[in-house]
Write a protein that holds these residues in place. Structure first.
Motif, short mmCIF file in Angstrom:
data_model
loop_
_atom_site.label_atom_id
_atom_site.label_comp_id
_atom_site.label_asym_id
_atom_site.label_seq_id
_atom_site.Cartn_x
_atom_site.Cartn_y
_atom_site.Cartn_z
N CYS A 1 0.85 -1.21 0.00
CA CYS A 1 0.00 0.00 0.00
C CYS A 1 0.87 1.25 0.00
O CYS A 1 0.60 2.21 -0.74
N THR B 1 2.60 1.71 -3.29
CA THR B 1 1.67 2.26 -4.27
C THR B 1 1.49 3.76 -4.09
O THR B 1 1.45 4.51 -5.07
N SER C 1 -7.99 2.28 -10.26
CA SER C 1 -8.47 2.23 -8.89
C SER C 1 -7.55 1.30 -8.11
O SER C 1 -6.74 0.57 -8.69
N ALA C 2 -7.71 1.34 -6.76
CA ALA C 2 -6.84 0.51 -5.93
C ALA C 2 -7.58 0.00 -4.71
O ALA C 2 -8.38 0.73 -4.10
N LEU D 1 -6.50 -1.12 -1.20
CA LEU D 1 -5.35 -0.99 -0.32
C LEU D 1 -5.71 -1.64 1.02
O LEU D 1 -6.56 -1.14 1.75
N LEU E 1 -4.79 10.56 -3.55
CA LEU E 1 -4.45 9.72 -4.70
C LEU E 1 -5.32 10.13 -5.88
O LEU E 1 -6.50 10.44 -5.69
N TYR F 1 -6.86 8.57 -8.11
CA TYR F 1 -7.73 7.49 -8.58
C TYR F 1 -8.58 7.03 -7.41
O TYR F 1 -8.30 7.33 -6.25
N ARG F 2 -9.66 6.31 -7.73
CA ARG F 2 -10.52 5.78 -6.66
C ARG F 2 -9.73 4.74 -5.87
O ARG F 2 -9.05 3.88 -6.44
N SER F 3 -9.85 4.81 -4.56
CA SER F 3 -9.19 3.81 -3.72
C SER F 3 -10.08 3.44 -2.55
O SER F 3 -10.84 4.26 -2.04
N LEU G 1 -9.55 1.68 1.14
CA LEU G 1 -8.57 1.26 2.13
C LEU G 1 -9.29 0.42 3.18
O LEU G 1 -10.26 0.87 3.78
N TRP H 1 -5.44 10.28 1.66
CA TRP H 1 -5.44 9.77 0.28
C TRP H 1 -6.78 9.93 -0.41
O TRP H 1 -6.88 9.68 -1.61
N SER I 1 -9.37 8.05 0.28
CA SER I 1 -9.84 6.67 0.10
C SER I 1 -11.15 6.43 0.83
O SER I 1 -11.38 7.00 1.90
#
Length: 189
Positions: free
Chosen positions: A73, A76, A89-90, A92, A115, A117-119, A121, A142, A144
């Motif tokens: 994580c 990234t 997207s991620a 995490l 971040l 992009y969509r994330s 966590l 982030w 998230s």
């Protein structure tokens, strides 16, 4: 690339993810998954780990969904804007706390900008490697979505997470968003 088979990049944490870890189990059933292979899993160096992930992200023009665990994580979060632009997207999961672990100190300070992009966590209230408050602070910094799991340990084999159905469902939601071009859909009531 077909929308039905998005590019998925699995980013293990310190000491890699063993054969029974959910990341490894998922890789077996996701033919399009690519796994980051670090040269040194035991003494991680931020520059090397980030470069390896960036090279994989930039090796193809298609956007990717990143599935990271623990130090993966943080790795990234450290990628360059050029590499981050390839992330759709991620997911995490159970981020590490490099500021309190001497062997991970090279990864500190942890980036605190949103971040691009969509994330999502996911963290546990009983993770021995990252307090839930710190995981929440990462999520806020982030941008998230934050999924807080009660007493789920480090969300790995040792804490009883093999295939991990909840994580699989979260990944599928990211895949569906990618197939729909990232458009948010409202479920029927």
């Amino acid at each position: 690339m077909s929308h039905s088979t998005p590019r998925i990049i699995i980013v293990p944490g310190w000491r890699n993810s063993g054969a029974e870890h959910w990341q490894s189990l998922w890789a077996q059933v996701l033919p399009q998954a690519e796994r980051v292979e670090q040269d040194d899993w035991l003494t991680p160096k931020r520059e090397d780990w980030v470069r390896t992930l960036e090279q994989l992200l930039l090796s193809q023009p298609e956007p990717a969904i990143v599935v990271a665990h623990s130090l993966g994580c943080i790795t990234t979060a450290h990628v360059s804007p050029q590499a981050a632009a390839r992330i759709q997207s991620a997911l995490l999961v159970a981020p590490a706390d490099p500021e309190r672990r001497a062997h991970l100190a090279d990864f500190a300070p942890v980036p605190s900008q949103p971040l691009p992009y969509r994330s999502v966590l996911v963290a546990s209230t009983s993770d021995p490697y990252c307090p839930i408050r710190l995981a929440g602070a990462y999520a806020r910094a982030w941008g998230s979505e934050f999924v807080r799991l009660p007493n789920a340990g480090h969300i790995n084999v040792e804490s009883g997470h093999g295939h991990w159905p909840l994580g699989w469902a979260l990944l599928q939601s990211l895949v569906q968003d990618m197939a729909w071009g990232g458009v948010k859909r409202v479920a029927a009531a």
